[in-house]
Structures are given as structure tokens and as C-alpha cells.
Write an enzyme that holds these catalytic residues in place. Sequence first.
Site, PDB file in Angstrom:
ATOM      1  N   GLY A   1      14.863  23.046  25.552  1.00  0.00           N
ATOM      2  CA  GLY A   1      14.923  22.578  26.943  1.00  0.00           C
ATOM      3  C   GLY A   1      16.345  22.337  27.407  1.00  0.00           C
ATOM      4  O   GLY A   1      17.267  22.129  26.617  1.00  0.00           O
TER       5      GLY A   1
ATOM      6  N   ARG B   1      18.215  16.251  33.198  1.00  0.00           N
ATOM      7  CA  ARG B   1      18.421  14.869  33.646  1.00  0.00           C
ATOM      8  C   ARG B   1      19.545  14.139  32.908  1.00  0.00           C
ATOM      9  O   ARG B   1      19.955  13.067  33.308  1.00  0.00           O
ATOM     10  CB  ARG B   1      17.100  14.089  33.518  1.00  0.00           C
ATOM     11  CG  ARG B   1      16.126  14.422  34.629  1.00  0.00           C
ATOM     12  CD  ARG B   1      14.746  13.861  34.358  1.00  0.00           C
ATOM     13  NE  ARG B   1      14.036  14.635  33.333  1.00  0.00           N
ATOM     14  CZ  ARG B   1      12.840  14.314  32.852  1.00  0.00           C
ATOM     15  NH1 ARG B   1      12.232  13.223  33.271  1.00  0.00           N
ATOM     16  NH2 ARG B   1      12.268  15.075  31.941  1.00  0.00           N
TER      17      ARG B   1
ATOM     18  N   THR C   1       6.180  24.259  26.453  1.00  0.00           N
ATOM     19  CA  THR C   1       6.157  23.923  25.022  1.00  0.00           C
ATOM     20  C   THR C   1       5.262  24.891  24.234  1.00  0.00           C
ATOM     21  O   THR C   1       5.560  25.198  23.074  1.00  0.00           O
ATOM     22  CB  THR C   1       5.651  22.479  24.825  1.00  0.00           C
ATOM     23  OG1 THR C   1       4.485  22.264  25.634  1.00  0.00           O
ATOM     24  CG2 THR C   1       6.708  21.468  25.243  1.00  0.00           C
TER      25      THR C   1
ATOM     26  N   ASN D   1      58.862  -4.499  -0.847  1.00  0.00           N
ATOM     27  CA  ASN D   1      58.727  -5.328   0.346  1.00  0.00           C
ATOM     28  C   ASN D   1      59.377  -4.610   1.526  1.00  0.00           C
ATOM     29  O   ASN D   1      60.540  -4.245   1.469  1.00  0.00           O
ATOM     30  CB  ASN D   1      59.413  -6.676   0.119  1.00  0.00           C
ATOM     31  CG  ASN D   1      59.165  -7.598   1.291  1.00  0.00           C
ATOM     32  OD1 ASN D   1      58.144  -8.275   1.364  1.00  0.00           O
ATOM     33  ND2 ASN D   1      60.086  -7.615   2.243  1.00  0.00           N
TER      34      ASN D   1
ATOM     35  N   TYR E   1      60.174  12.676  11.257  1.00  0.00           N
ATOM     36  CA  TYR E   1      59.915  13.857  12.092  1.00  0.00           C
ATOM     37  C   TYR E   1      61.173  14.210  12.855  1.00  0.00           C
ATOM     38  O   TYR E   1      61.795  13.333  13.476  1.00  0.00           O
ATOM     39  CB  TYR E   1      58.777  13.492  13.050  1.00  0.00           C
ATOM     40  CG  TYR E   1      58.279  14.600  13.925  1.00  0.00           C
ATOM     41  CD1 TYR E   1      57.973  15.856  13.393  1.00  0.00           C
ATOM     42  CD2 TYR E   1      58.072  14.395  15.290  1.00  0.00           C
ATOM     43  CE1 TYR E   1      57.483  16.866  14.207  1.00  0.00           C
ATOM     44  CE2 TYR E   1      57.579  15.395  16.103  1.00  0.00           C
ATOM     45  CZ  TYR E   1      57.292  16.630  15.557  1.00  0.00           C
ATOM     46  OH  TYR E   1      56.806  17.625  16.367  1.00  0.00           O
TER      47      TYR E   1
HETATM   48  C1  UD1 Z   1       5.633  16.763  26.742  1.00  0.00           C
HETATM   49  C2  UD1 Z   1       4.110  16.894  26.635  1.00  0.00           C
HETATM   50  C3  UD1 Z   1       3.470  15.601  27.139  1.00  0.00           C
HETATM   51  C4  UD1 Z   1       3.996  14.424  26.334  1.00  0.00           C
HETATM   52  C5  UD1 Z   1       5.508  14.379  26.408  1.00  0.00           C
HETATM   53  C6  UD1 Z   1       6.049  13.302  25.474  1.00  0.00           C
HETATM   54  C7  UD1 Z   1       3.643  19.246  27.041  1.00  0.00           C
HETATM   55  C8  UD1 Z   1       3.100  20.245  27.985  1.00  0.00           C
HETATM   56  N1  UD1 Z   1       3.670  17.991  27.448  1.00  0.00           N
HETATM   57  O1  UD1 Z   1       5.950  16.651  28.127  1.00  0.00           O
HETATM   58  O2  UD1 Z   1       2.077  15.671  26.989  1.00  0.00           O
HETATM   59  O3  UD1 Z   1       3.448  13.222  26.850  1.00  0.00           O
HETATM   60  O4  UD1 Z   1       6.082  15.632  25.986  1.00  0.00           O
HETATM   61  O5  UD1 Z   1       7.436  13.236  25.541  1.00  0.00           O
HETATM   62  O6  UD1 Z   1       4.006  19.598  25.935  1.00  0.00           O
HETATM   63  N2  UD1 Z   1      10.828  22.514  25.174  1.00  0.00           N
HETATM   64  C9  UD1 Z   1      11.168  23.761  24.703  1.00  0.00           C
HETATM   65  N3  UD1 Z   1      10.871  24.845  25.453  1.00  0.00           N
HETATM   66  C10 UD1 Z   1      10.236  24.760  26.656  1.00  0.00           C
HETATM   67  C11 UD1 Z   1       9.907  23.465  27.136  1.00  0.00           C
HETATM   68  C12 UD1 Z   1      10.207  22.369  26.367  1.00  0.00           C
HETATM   69  O7  UD1 Z   1      11.732  23.899  23.619  1.00  0.00           O
HETATM   70  O8  UD1 Z   1      10.003  25.797  27.272  1.00  0.00           O
HETATM   71  C13 UD1 Z   1      11.160  21.357  24.356  1.00  0.00           C
HETATM   72  C14 UD1 Z   1      12.100  20.400  25.055  1.00  0.00           C
HETATM   73  O9  UD1 Z   1      13.451  20.734  24.740  1.00  0.00           O
HETATM   74  C15 UD1 Z   1      11.691  19.074  24.473  1.00  0.00           C
HETATM   75  C16 UD1 Z   1      10.210  19.251  24.175  1.00  0.00           C
HETATM   76  O10 UD1 Z   1       9.986  20.626  24.129  1.00  0.00           O
HETATM   77  O11 UD1 Z   1      12.363  18.801  23.283  1.00  0.00           O
HETATM   78  C17 UD1 Z   1       9.302  18.585  25.216  1.00  0.00           C
HETATM   79  O12 UD1 Z   1       9.532  19.213  26.452  1.00  0.00           O
HETATM   80  P1  UD1 Z   1       9.567  18.390  27.816  1.00  0.00           P
HETATM   81  O13 UD1 Z   1       9.876  19.323  28.901  1.00  0.00           O
HETATM   82  O14 UD1 Z   1      10.412  17.197  27.650  1.00  0.00           O
HETATM   83  O15 UD1 Z   1       8.028  17.986  27.923  1.00  0.00           O
HETATM   84  P2  UD1 Z   1       7.457  16.769  28.731  1.00  0.00           P
HETATM   85  O16 UD1 Z   1       7.300  17.144  30.156  1.00  0.00           O
HETATM   86  O17 UD1 Z   1       8.218  15.551  28.409  1.00  0.00           O
HETATM   87 MG    MG Z   2      10.156  15.115  27.516  1.00  0.00          MG
END
Ligand code: UD1
Ligand code: MG
Length: 477
Positions: A14, A18, A86, A386, A396
Site C-alpha cells: 500500500g 495518509r 488485499t 593527564n 587535520y
Molecule cells: C483492512 C481490512 C479490514 C480490517 C483492516 C484492519 C480488507 C479488505 N479490509 O482494511 O477488514 O478491519 O484492514 O486494519 O482487507 N495492501 C496491499 N495491497 C493492496 C491493498 C493493501 O499490499 O492492494 C496492504 C496495505 O499495505 C496494508 C494492508 O494491506 O499493509 C491493509 O490494507 P489497507 O488498505 O490498510 O486495508 P484497510 O482498509 O485498513
Molecule cells: Mg489499514
Amino acid sequence: MSSQAPLVFIMAAGLGTRMKSETPKVLHRVAGRPMLHWVVAAARAAGAQRVIAILGHRADAVKAALDASFGAGAVEVVLQPEQRGTGHAVQCALPAVQGEPDDRIVAILTGDAPLLAGERVAELIAAAEASPAGMALLSTVPPRPMPYGRLVRDAHGRLEKIVEHADATEEQRRLRDTNAGFYAIRLGDLRRDLAKLRADNAKGELYLTDLVAHAYLRGGATALDAPFTEVAGINDRVDLAGVETEARRRINEAWMRVGVTMIDPATTYIDADVGPLGRDVWLAPHVTLRGKTQLGDGVRIDTGAVLTDVQVAENGYIKPYSMLSESVVGPRAEVGPFTHCRPATRIDEDARLGNFVETKKTHVMAGAKANHLAYLGDASVGAKANIGAGTITCNYNGFEKFKTTIEAGAFIGSDSQLVAPVTVGRDSYVGAGTTVTKDVPRGALALTRVKQVNVEGWAERFREAQAKRKQKPNGDH
Ligand code: UD1
Ligand code: MG
């Protein structure tokens, strides 16, 4: 039961929008360690055989950081070129485990939740192995409303599905149990169900959480409740500071339990890789220990000291507001207040450095003293030598550095300059105010001062002459 050690995927592709940062989110540090490294450490503590990080945003930088801390290639890396959710992230990792059998358990962790303990990952894996559906996840009850997925259960209390915050109805948003974002699932089920994911949701993404609805058809995934402080994810710098505070609280508590005194744990900052710290180490308020700092038994670190990659042997004392980096301090040695030891400083037993002394690449041997105002760079100071106030090694010339050797027992008078390369012999004296440009033989006195002249009565004559000038009308000023 699966007979083999688990596989671990870490989702870390990700953007971390933010965070508003040039640094990829997972490389922001918590107690001195990139947050992703905490997650890798938890995976390893849980006995993971292979750890596979799914990277996207600034993947090269993240891979370089992983290689630097765990060894090249020790953490495997797969690319998710576009972040389509994810579920898509985990799809991108499947080719890397193509040769693995269907009955292996895969733990899927998020790279932005560094406080998860290895034991919790192990419990999650064990729960998936025990579950008829071959799946388990961590749930949590956040202390304040968070945009997390909600756990929806059927009339029998079985986990039916996860509804993402963006897709949830008002009623669903009132559900207490939320998805913490950590899963363990049998590889065969993962392969089959990932292929069925559809992006028919509010975000238009492939949600990994939709696997739960598929597991329901096999009897329902197991949800293990975890305290929010353990699973809290980091989305912005406010979250980062909250996690940092919690990490510090845990680190300090662990050290206090093994015999370290902290006058004020709330202002004691100890990085995760610091240690060991000996018994009866005493830490005053506002002490910062960074990097791989190690302290022996009975070491005292006083207020405001900052130590980075420093070893202090037993009963060493670092007095207030001293700053030391990449240095070694011997038993009973005393440093400070207001001393600056730059890299490659070595201070042997019973030696002392006092206020406004700066050292760099310098070895101060047993019992030697530099108690006030000195610069010792590229120098060796023999035992019991001392160093007087205001001594400077001139190491230098604008192009190269040169070495100063002060042999054992030598006495360097105040306000002397030692122009390197130069050796001051054993037990010799350097008179105050001397500029040493030639080696001083053993036992000699080196002196470069101009002979003193005393002009009798001069002061009185001078004052009278000045007073007369002032009285003269229209006198020049
Ligand atoms: C996710 C969960 C949510 C949970 C929350 C907890 C999903 C759909 N939702 O939401 O249910 O309550 O985490 O924190 O999974 N990432 C990738 N590739 C992507 C998208 C995300 O590697 O395409 C990674 C992000 O870098 C991060 C993690 O997956 O480390 C979670 O992604 P994020 O976008 O933060 O998911 P949330 O919306 O927080
Ligand atoms: Mg998250």
C-alpha cells in the site's frame, strides 16, 4: 494437522497516503526499527519457514531495508504492481508458493501493525489448523470507532462474513467485533477461494476479507479476540506516535523486570535492538539509548544522555547531557557532564572525561583523565596520562588526518596544542600553553612559550596616562 512449518505473507504494497511522507509507510520506525521489521520478527518468532513480503509502493527501498536487516534474500519479495486490494495482493504472492502442498498453513499479516507478538501469530496458525474450515483470523474491539471491517455472525454465532466499513449498513457498523487484519488459512482453500473474489464493492477492490464468506460454507472461520493495543495498525502519524508509546511502554517494562531502575519510564527511550542491559543499571529521566547499545551491571546513565551504539562496561557512569556514538566505555570509567564521544572512541577502565571534552577515533587508556575542555581526535592517550584544560589535538590539515600519541603517564599542561603527527613520550611534561610540533622524548619537558617579561610599575603609569587623557577638554577619544 499440517506437518510443516507455516508460510507467512506480509502485505506491504500500500501507498500509505495518509502518512504524507517520502518514506514508504512500512519503513517508518517504531522504537528505532522499521515497522515492517517488527512484523517479520513476529513471523519468525512464530516459526515461519518462509516469509514473503508483498511489495508495491517503493518496493526497491523496502527490499533494500529488508536485505540490510535480515540478510540478502532472507525475506522473499513479490511485487504487486498495482494496488487493487488485499485479495489482489495475496493473489500476487501465490506463484511464489506454487510448489507448496495444499495442506500447508499460510499466515497473512499486514505490514503496518508492528505490535503483534510472535505467540499471537502462532496461536492464529494453530487455530486455523484446528478449524474445520481451515481458517482463523484475529478480531478486536477498538476503543474508539475505527473504519474496520465488521464481523457478521449467523444465528448460531458462526462467522458468516466480514463487511467492510465502506460497505456496511448503519446497523452493521454498530457491531463491536472488528477485523484486525491478520489471517491464517490452509493453502489449498486459499488458492481455490482467491480465484473467486470479485471487486463488486464500494471500493472496487478485491477484498481478502471475502474469504470469510467462503469459509462459512465449510463451517465458518475461527475468530480469536486480540487486545486492540496488540493489533493496532498505523495509517497516519498520530497512529505512529500511539504505537511508539505502546512499544516504549513494553520495552521499558521488560527491562525493569530484569533489574533495570528507571526513575521515569515515561521519559526513558530505549530502542528495540538495545541490550543486554545488566542488573542494577540505573537510568535517570530523559535518557535515550539507541541502536545496539549495551550496558553492563551497575551502569548509571544520568539525565539527558543520548547513547547510540555504545557499550558501557560494569559500573561505568555517564553523567548528564553527554552524547556518545559508536563508542566503548570501560569498567568504572566516568564520562560527562556535557561530554561528546564521537565514533570509535574507546575509554578504558577508570578513565575520566569531563565537561566539554570531545573525542573522535581516540583511545583513552586506563586511569587517564581529560577533565575539562579538550578536543582529542585520532589520538591515543596512555594509561594515567593527564590532559589539561583546553588541550587540542590538531589532527587535520584540511586534507588529511594525522595521529597524536600521548604515552602513559604524560602530563599535558593546559591550553596546549599537539600538532599531529606527533608523539609525546612516556612520563614527559608539556608546559601550559605549548604548541607541540616535534616529538617529545620520554621524561622531557616541552615548552614553546615566549619568556615572560615583567615591567615594574607599568600598570600604575598606564592608568594615570589614561586618566589624564580623559580630563583634557576636547581630548581625542
Ligand atoms: C483492512 C481490512 C479490514 C480490517 C483492516 C484492519 C480488507 C479488505 N479490509 O482494511 O477488514 O478491519 O484492514 O486494519 O482487507 N495492501 C496491499 N495491497 C493492496 C491493498 C493493501 O499490499 O492492494 C496492504 C496495505 O499495505 C496494508 C494492508 O494491506 O499493509 C491493509 O490494507 P489497507 O488498505 O490498510 O486495508 P484497510 O482498509 O485498513
Ligand atoms: Mg489499514
